[in-house]
Design a protein around this motif. Structure first.
Motif, mmCIF file in Angstrom:
data_model
loop_
_atom_site.group_PDB
_atom_site.id
_atom_site.type_symbol
_atom_site.label_atom_id
_atom_site.label_comp_id
_atom_site.label_asym_id
_atom_site.label_seq_id
_atom_site.Cartn_x
_atom_site.Cartn_y
_atom_site.Cartn_z
ATOM 1 N N LEU A 332 0.829 -1.216 0.000
ATOM 2 C CA LEU A 332 0.000 0.000 0.000
ATOM 3 C C LEU A 332 0.861 1.262 0.000
ATOM 4 C CD1 LEU A 332 -2.889 1.208 0.228
ATOM 5 C CD2 LEU A 332 -2.539 1.269 2.704
ATOM 6 N N ASP A 365 2.178 4.761 16.013
ATOM 7 C CA ASP A 365 0.860 4.145 15.866
ATOM 8 C C ASP A 365 -0.168 5.264 15.734
ATOM 9 O OD1 ASP A 365 -0.648 1.240 16.834
ATOM 10 O OD2 ASP A 365 -1.817 3.112 16.872
ATOM 11 N N ILE A 366 -0.944 5.243 14.666
ATOM 12 C CA ILE A 366 -1.929 6.319 14.446
ATOM 13 C C ILE A 366 -3.037 6.180 15.496
ATOM 14 C CG2 ILE A 366 -3.565 7.320 12.805
ATOM 15 C CD1 ILE A 366 -1.799 6.134 10.571
ATOM 16 N N ASP A 367 -3.398 7.309 16.056
ATOM 17 C CA ASP A 367 -4.443 7.290 17.090
ATOM 18 C C ASP A 367 -5.823 7.170 16.442
ATOM 19 O OD1 ASP A 367 -2.453 7.680 18.992
ATOM 20 O OD2 ASP A 367 -2.579 9.881 18.774
ATOM 21 N N ASN A 368 -6.612 6.282 17.032
ATOM 22 C CA ASN A 368 -8.021 6.113 16.613
ATOM 23 C C ASN A 368 -8.187 5.933 15.090
ATOM 24 O OD1 ASN A 368 -8.955 6.508 19.332
ATOM 25 N ND2 ASN A 368 -8.526 8.702 19.048
ATOM 26 N N LYS A 370 -9.099 3.380 13.557
ATOM 27 C CA LYS A 370 -10.328 2.639 13.282
ATOM 28 C C LYS A 370 -11.491 3.603 13.004
ATOM 29 C CE LYS A 370 -13.099 -1.117 15.278
ATOM 30 N NZ LYS A 370 -14.333 -0.458 15.025
ATOM 31 N N ASN A 373 -11.472 4.907 9.501
ATOM 32 C CA ASN A 373 -12.065 3.896 8.610
ATOM 33 C C ASN A 373 -13.587 3.904 8.733
ATOM 34 O OD1 ASN A 373 -9.950 2.751 7.249
ATOM 35 N ND2 ASN A 373 -9.587 1.140 8.770
ATOM 36 N N GLY A 381 -9.151 5.583 4.657
ATOM 37 C CA GLY A 381 -8.191 5.065 5.632
ATOM 38 C C GLY A 381 -6.877 4.717 4.946
ATOM 39 N N ASP A 382 -7.008 4.088 3.777
ATOM 40 C CA ASP A 382 -5.791 3.741 2.988
ATOM 41 C C ASP A 382 -5.032 5.006 2.605
ATOM 42 O OD1 ASP A 382 -6.316 1.102 3.150
ATOM 43 O OD2 ASP A 382 -6.886 0.813 1.045
ATOM 44 N N LEU A 385 -3.113 6.300 5.394
ATOM 45 C CA LEU A 385 -1.885 5.507 5.641
ATOM 46 C C LEU A 385 -0.781 5.945 4.677
ATOM 47 C CD1 LEU A 385 -3.433 1.945 6.172
ATOM 48 C CD2 LEU A 385 -2.340 3.378 7.905
ATOM 49 N N ARG A 404 6.347 0.034 7.419
ATOM 50 C CA ARG A 404 5.009 -0.187 7.956
ATOM 51 C C ARG A 404 5.010 -1.604 8.513
ATOM 52 N NH1 ARG A 404 -0.551 -1.108 4.714
ATOM 53 N NH2 ARG A 404 -1.970 -1.058 6.498
ATOM 54 N N GLY A 407 -1.133 -2.834 9.753
ATOM 55 C CA GLY A 407 -2.235 -1.964 10.167
ATOM 56 C C GLY A 407 -1.832 -0.505 10.144
ATOM 57 N N ASP A 408 -2.008 0.169 11.307
ATOM 58 C CA ASP A 408 -1.648 1.592 11.368
ATOM 59 C C ASP A 408 -0.361 1.794 12.152
ATOM 60 O OD1 ASP A 408 -2.596 0.812 13.790
ATOM 61 O OD2 ASP A 408 -3.889 2.580 14.113
ATOM 62 N N ARG A 481 -4.322 9.375 26.105
ATOM 63 C CA ARG A 481 -5.747 9.120 26.351
ATOM 64 C C ARG A 481 -6.198 9.798 27.641
ATOM 65 N NH1 ARG A 481 -5.458 3.388 24.826
ATOM 66 N NH2 ARG A 481 -6.035 3.330 22.643
#
Ligand SMILES: Nc1nc2c(ncn2[C@@H]2O[C@H](COP(=O)(O)OP(=O)(O)OP(=O)(O)O)[C@@H](O)[C@H]2O)c(=O)[nH]1
Length: 496
Positions: A332, A365-368, A370, A373, A381-382, A385, A404, A407-408, A481
């Protein structure tokens, strides 16, 4: 094989030689018959003279002498059926007048058409060899004959006008086998008879070449043609020695040409062999390079097949390179994947150990993610990334590597960077990643939590280094968080 070729070639050449000789023999016979016809016509014209029909033999003799001179014949003779000469242009007329008186009735006009050609004989008055060409003329009930004496010289002229090969021995033979004319040594052999077996061979094989010996003892192969008008023969003899020498000539020519051909073939095949082995040698390098990092370089060979092999190697090399790339990169984002990243990390850790230098690892790591997406769709989402990957790359030095991991999650190796430096890079990167993203006509906000670990301080192997960075990233994420409302990831890193 060569023997068969030579034999066949010789057979064909011999056949052609005999057939051309046969044609020339036939042409010579036609010339011979033409010559007899010329004499016959002259005699027929003379036989219609009014002087003879009136019994004026004196006037007839004068005319006959003129015709003999015009026709280039030795003499003209009028004789009765018993062979008694009534008139001979070689004799004075007075002596003949006595004989003329014996003609009881005038000789009628017009000679017969049937011509007769005698064999060669010794003329009693001329005392030389001569051939009589005769036509019958009638005097009442008694037949008379008007004849012209033709010397062998005239037949020699016929031979001299034909296109014979120099080594052919050509002879004109009368019906008894006596030589009337000959291409070689005519004066020596004219009038001599060929042996009976030779004459029989000539008579019995009109269409085939016959083996015989010439009158002067030369073994030869002869072709013949016979004259229907005269019953004479024309024989063309080709000496056996000439035929043998032709065979030898062809043999040596074939040996020579085969040797030359073989030599040329050998040189040609050596040349081709060299080209092939050269091409194979030149193909070895690209074949060895096929599993290398790069696509094999372009090359042109003089042999088509070598070009085809090179093309196959080139295609394989491209496929291998593509497969290798895919095996070591994320499809990707185009970043290194986990395998390549780990490989690189271990290499660099070894270098650091050797050089007593340091390196650091950032775990991103990308926050949230999900939520992105879920809110904007998987395609967006892609895109996010990819955009994050590009920002990672833009922040890094050329010696560093970003990957990568899945995932994220991303990881970065910072070469020659201790923990303090790495944290500064993480702050800078975090700020960069928090800038809005313009994706699919919409502005999207995102952030990332970044963990840091360093080598050699604290850990000794790549997996532990990765684990520490991951744990650090979780610490940052938890902290972020907890401070969602007030704190940014940068603050979190600062705290960390
Ligand atoms: N669009 C897209 N999504 C992916 C891809 N790979 C993984 N994901 C999704 O990324 C999300 C990752 O979510 P998580 O790591 O569980 O959590 P998060 O939403 O980022 O939350 P935190 O990590 O706790 O901040 C999952 O929903 C995966 O399905 C991908 O290649 N493209």
């Amino acid at each position: 094989m060569a023997v068969i070729l030579i034999s066949y070639d010789y057979y064909l050449a011999r056949k052609e030689l005999f057939s051309s000789a046969k044609m020339i023999a036939n042409a010579t016979v036609m010339e011979l018959d033409k010559e007899f016809s010329v004499v016959q016509s002259a005699l027929m014209t003379l036989s219609t003279s009014p002087s003879i029909s009136h019994g004026d033999l004196e006037a007839f003799q004068v005319q006959a002498i003129q015709v003999a001179a015009q026709q280039d014949v030795l003499n003209i003779v009028l004789e009765d059926s018993t062979g008694r000469q009534i008139l001979n242009t070689l004799k004075p007329f007075l002596r003949e007048r006595y004989l003329a008186r014996e003609i009881t009735s005038p000789i009628s006009l017009g000679g017969g058409k049937e011509m007769q050609v005698s064999d060669l004989f010794q003329g009693p008055i001329a005392r030389q060899l001569v051939v009589a060409v005769s036509i019958p003329v009638s005097a009442g009930k008694n037949p008379y004959f008007l004849s012209a004496g033709v010397t062998p010289k005239r037949f020699e002229q016929i031979l001299s006008l034909q296109k014979f090969k120099l080594n052919w021995i050509v002879a004109i033979l009368d019906s008894s086998g006596a030589i009337v004319a000959r291409s070689h040594d005519m004066s020596r052999f004219v009038g001599k008879k060929v042996p009976p077996n030779t004459l029989a061979a000539i008579r019995n094989s009109p269409e085939e070449a016959v083996e015989l010996t010439s009158i002067d003892g030369v073994p030869m192969v002869a072709v013949t043609a016979s004259s229907g008008k005269s019953g004479w023969f024309v024989a063309i003899g080709i000496p056996q020695e000439y035929l043998r020498s032709e065979l030898n000539r062809k043999f040596w020519f074939l040996i020579f040409s085969s040797t030359v051909l073989m030599g040329v073939g050998l040189i040609f095949s050596l040349h081709i062999g060299n080209n092939i082995s050269q091409a194979i040698r030149e193909l070895v390098t690209p074949a060895l390079e096929i599993g290398g990092e790069k696509v094999i370089p372009h090359k042109v060979f003089s042999i088509q097949e070598a070009n085809e092999v090179w093309q196959a190697l080139f295609n394989t090399s491209k496929m291998l390179q593509s497969a290798r790339y895919q095996a070591r990169h994320d499809s990707l984002t185009g970043l290194a994947n986990r395998a390549l990243f780990c490989e690189f990390l271990e290499q660099q850790m070894e270098i650091c150990t050797r050089n007593q230098s340091s390196l650091s690892l950032l775990y991103v790591d990308i926050d949230n993610f999900k939520k992105v997406n879920d809110t904007h769709g998987h395609a967006t989402g892609d895109e996010l990334l990819i955009a994050v990957s590009n920002r990672l790359k833009s922040v890094l030095r050329k010696s560093d590597i970003a990957a990568r991991l899945g995932g994220d999650e991303f990881a970065i190796v910072l070469i020659d960077a201790d923990n303090e430096n790495a944290k500064l890079v993480a702050i800078k990167l975090s700020a960069n990643l928090e800038d809005s993203y313009y994706l699919g006509n919409q502005l999207i906000s995102a952030s990332a939590s970044i963990g840091v670990s360093s080598f050699p301080s604290g850990c000794t192997d790549s997996q532990t280094l990765l684990l520490y960075a991951d744990e650090d990233m979780y610490r940052v994420k938890s902290s972020r968080r907890e401070n969602t409302e007030t704190s940014t990831s940068i603050d979190a890193l600062k705290i960390n």
